[in-house]
Every structure is written in C-alpha cells, then in structure tokens.
Design an enzyme around this catalytic site. Structure first.
Site, PDB file in Angstrom:
ATOM      1  CD  GLU A 145      -2.611  -1.107   2.666  1.00 26.73           C
ATOM      2  OE1 GLU A 145      -3.770  -0.682   2.668  1.00 26.73           O
ATOM      3  OE2 GLU A 145      -2.017  -1.481   3.688  1.00 26.73           O
TER       4      GLU A 145
ATOM      5  CG  HIS B  46      -6.685  -9.320   3.936  1.00 29.43           C
ATOM      6  ND1 HIS B  46      -8.021  -9.621   3.983  1.00 29.43           N
ATOM      7  CD2 HIS B  46      -6.569  -8.118   4.545  1.00 29.43           C
ATOM      8  CE1 HIS B  46      -8.677  -8.639   4.585  1.00 29.43           C
ATOM      9  NE2 HIS B  46      -7.817  -7.718   4.943  1.00 29.43           N
TER      10      HIS B  46
END
Ligand code: NAD
Length: 484
Positions: A216, A240
């Site tokens: 990110e 995740h």
C-alpha cells in the site's frame, strides 16, 4: 454480450453499525450497485441500525450522501438512487441495552431471507447475537455476517466463535474476508481447476517459489489507534495473505462447495511450518516528504508495532515439499499492488546460448491495480538478428478478453453480500480456519514480544527494509518489483 445477473430471493438485511464508516464507504454503495444491476428484488429491504437518533428519512439523507461520495459514476442516476433509498429503513437500537429491539422484531418479515451484518466492533458480536435470539428476531434460517478483525489471537478468536455459536450454527455464520470476494481471486480458482494446463505443473517439481505481495502507498490514516494495537501481521497476514496462500496451495476440492473448499484451505493452514525468527522481517516507515513517520501517525513515539512484514514459510506436504512461499505486506511502500506470483523453475536444459537461458515462466495474479491474470512466456523477439528471446505476458485480463460489457465492476463487498443472501458460504472463512490461522500467527507475535523485537526502519516510497530484500537474495531469488 451482457453480464448475466441472477436475482436473489427477497430479503431483510439489517446492518448493525448502519451509520458507520464501513457501511457508508462499502456496504451501502455496494448494495446500490447491485440494485442498479437488477439483482435486488423489489421486495428487498435494508434496515440500518445504530445508536444515532435518526428516522427513515434522516438515514436516507445520510445514505444518499455516502452513495454519491463513494459509489462512482453510476450514482448520477438520481431516479434509481431515489428508488434504492426507498428500500432503506432505520431504527435506533442499542446493542448493549434494551432500546429498539422490540421495534426491530416488529419490523422484520417472516417470509424472506433474514441477514444481519454486524458492521460494529467485535466486542458487540456476543451482545447482538444474544439479543437477536432473545427477541426472536433470528431463527435457524437467519444469517449473520461478521467483519474483521476476528480476534487478535487464538484465545480471543475462540471466545468470539464460542459467543456466536451460542445462538448460531456454523452454517449461519459468514466471516468476511473481502479479498475472497475479488473477481481475480475467484478467477484464480477457475484458471487452476478449469484448465488441464496448470494442474500437472502445480507442485514442487515445477514451481520454484510463490510470492505474495500486498503493498500500500497509504499510511495508517485515521486508524492509528486500532492499527498500533494490531500491526501488519494481525491486520493483513493472518487473514488476507493467508487466504490467498490457501487458494494457491490447496489441493483440488472434490467439488466447488463451501465445505469442500474450506476443508482444503484448512489443511494448508495446518501444514504451514512455523516461521523461523531469521525468516521474518518487520518494518516501520519513516517520515517522507510531507508525510509523517509511522510513530507520528499513531502518536506513539516508542511503539514497536510493525507497518511492514516479509516472511518465508513452507507447506509441509507432498505437493509443496521444499517450495518456499514468500509473503510481504506493508504501508507507505513504493506502489499499490496486490499480487500473487507463481514462479516456475528454470528449464532442466536450455538449447539456447548465453543469457537466453534465464527466462522463466511466471503466472501472476493481480488483485490491483488492473485486476487480471497473466502468464509470462518466452518467445523469439520478432525480426532478424538471430534467436533472441523475450518474455511476454499471455494476458487473461477479463476486460480485454471478454469485451467491456463483461468487465464486471462489482466490488468484493457487494458480491459477498449477495452470496450471503444466496446462502453460499464458499468465500467466507470457517471458524476452524480462522483459529488455525491464529494458531500459526500467535507464536510469531509472541516471539517478537519475548525478544522485545524492534522493527527495521524503511523509507516512505521504498519497497520496504533492506533486510526484506536480503530474505530473498540469500536464497538467490528476488522480489518482483513494486511499481510506483
Ligand atoms: P465506525 O466506528 O465507523 O462505526 C461503528 C457503528 O457502530 C456506528 O454506526 C455506531 O453507531 C454503531 N455502534 C457503536 N456502538 C453501538 C451500540 N452499542 N449499539 C448500536 N450501534 C452501535 O466503525 P466502522 O469503521 O464502520 O467499522 C465497523 C466494523 O467493521 C469494525 O469491526 C471494523 O473493524 C470493521 N471493518 C471496518 C473497515 C472500514 O474500512 N471501516 C474495514 C474492515 C473492517
């Protein structure tokens, strides 16, 4: 060719936390898109429930603002938006008190699917489950949807599972991991199990290693307090990245149904080897040009929580013996990329000379940006000049292959909510999976705490700490580039 939309049964969907951030950014805009797609039946109702003193009209006004802000271009169709807002109701209900529950019970209809989305702090799950039961609002056919974080360690996850299990069967509980709702993640299963090409190569004889990256560019944003108690390992890896790893590594299920798929995922998690201290790197981002450091972001100058993790693990079974799985995730990195790369082995013998030998097949599954799957293959560079080899992607990106009409823009949340209404649990985590994932994660985090481990610093806009690069270099491999 127009995308096929299969309508779902009539439903009452109650969103606990209906005024919260997740409801505003994801749940309501997602439901609106399904409404536009014609998937919501006319009798469907969405009932927002929270503590704010609002009535139906006040909630519709809030929902309108949220949809206009977050739903994208479709929201400009004001007529449809008005029609959608007409399906919304609102009730003030206190999860921990008695207020509002009888009214909610009276509002619910008997002959439709009842789903309860708990978009609230997990601390309220038990209270809500108990009151739904006590007031006769939930029955054996009702569904309950819960959000991450599902616990912060094995003990708390077990406690959450136990509190839900007091009133709901496992077949009624939908634990959301929105990564599983992404089109590409589902396509990964279609590509793996729908083609004869891949399965024979999907093992330690042909796969050199697998790398999973979720990078990110943003920092912790407004979630500093929560994030600093969590860290990248709990916030991203345990759920995740672990789910992605399971889908890549699992054995073919006997059929595509919820328990067959989840049984195979569970076996992968249970076969994960403990991570050696030297095979894991933690990091914290430094201040960048005009951006604060992690410590400034979370307002905790001495925190040792990680905003980056890279690790190497193995799966102790026949298929994957000796194949390393490298996982990394972090904030304020060079680019925003979520990708799984299956890197195949070198040819046993190359008939080509010199550095033409170094080409490798790589299957890359991109969740963002530009969702898609491509297979890097080696071909001859066109034109004269002898046998020069180049790598090109065989692109399986849906928009290109199927045309723009079939490039479904639906977001992970809306697909998953529709799966809840359909009663399909395949893409939701089962309680034992979540517990097994914590059982693997806990010793890593406990080890850091026991050693008072200090994360390495990394530059904002970099690929992470130098040590993370070394994790692969030591093995004669390298991470795929995170493109800015
Ligand atoms: P939020 O703080 O923005 O909203 C919380 C909502 O819960 C509000 O509507 C509030 O009125 C309601 N609420 C709080 N206490 C209540 C009570 N006692 N009775 C009734 N209602 C009550 O939180 P959020 O960001 O929307 O997150 C909700 C859940 O989703 C959390 O578990 C969070 O971890 C999870 N989650 C959020 C995001 C996100 O992007 N926001 C992403 C993943 C998971």
């Amino acid at each position: 060719m127009v995308s096929r939309v299969i309508p779902v049964d009539a439903f009452d969907l109650v969103i606990f936390g209906g005024t919260g951030d997740l409801a505003r950014r994801k749940i309501l805009p997602g439901l609106f898109r399904r409404f536009l797609a014609g998937q919501m039946p006319a009798e469907a109702r969405i009932i927002g429930v929270a503590r704010s003193e609002l009535d139906d009209e006040g909630y519709r006004t809030e929902a309108r603002a949220a949809i206009l802000e977050f739903a994208g271009e479709e929201a400009t169709d004001r007529e449809s938006l008005d029609a959608f807002l007409g399906t919304l109701r609102y009730l003030v209900v206190d999860a921990r008190g008695e207020g509002g529950w009888p009214e909610l019970a009276a509002l619910m209809r008997a002959d439709v699917v009842r789903a309860f989305y708990l978009s609230v702090s997990p601390a309220l799950f038990g209270d809500i489950a108990g009151r739904l039961h006590q007031h006769g609002i939930a029955d054996k056919a009702s569904r309950i949807v819960v959000e991450k974080p599902f616990g912060r360690d094995l003990a708390s996850a077990r406690a959450l599972n136990a509190s839900l299990a007091e009133h709901f069967d496992e077949g009624q509980i939908y634990r959301i991991d929105h990564y599983l709702g992404k089109e590409t993640v589902q396509n990964l299963m279609a590509v793996r199990f729908g083609n004869v090409l891949f399965e024979p190569l999907w093992n330690s004889h042909y796969v050199d290693h697998v790398q999973i990256t979720v990078a990110e560019t943003v920092g912790v944003g407004g979630r500093g307090e929560y994030y600093d108690r969590s860290g990248a390992m709990r916030d991203m890896v345990q759920n995740h990245l672990m789910q992605l790893l399971c889908l890549i590594a699992m054995e073919p299920p006997s059929q595509f149904d919820a328990d067959a798929v989840r049984d195979e995922k569970l076996k992968v998690i249970r076969a994960l080897q403990p991570v050696d201290y030297h095979q894991i790197v933690r990091g914290q981002y430094d201040a960048g040009q005009g951006t604060p450091s992690y410590r400034q972001d979370v307002e905790n100058p001495r925190t040792h929580t990680e905003s980056f993790v890279a690790l190497k693990t193995h799966i102790a079974n026949w298929r994957w013996a000796g194949v390393p799985f490298y996982l990394r995730t972090g904030k304020r990195l060079k680019g925003r990329v979520s990708e799984i790369a299956v890197v195949f082995k070198d040819l046993g013998h190359s008939i080509f000379e010199g550095d033409e030998k170094r080409h490798r097949n790589i299957l890359s599954i991109r969740l963002q940006p530009n969702e898609g799957i491509d297979l890097q293959v080696t071909i001859k560079e066109p034109g004269p000049g002898g046998m020069r080899l180049i790598d090109v992607p065989l692109d399986m990106t849906f928009a290109d292959a199927l045309g723009p009409e079939r490039n479904d823009v639906s977001d992970a949340y809306e697909r998953l909510i529709m799966d809840v209404i359909r009663g399909n649990q395949t893409l939701f985590m089962r309680g034992d999976e979540v517990e097994a994932a914590w059982a693997w994660t806990d010793p890593i985090i406990d080890g850091w705490q026991a050693r008072n481990d200090v994360p390495k610093h990394y530059d904002t806009g970099s690929p992470g700490p130098e040590d993370a690069l070394m994790l692969m270099h030591r093995d004669g491999r390298r991470w795929r580039e995170i493109r800015g």
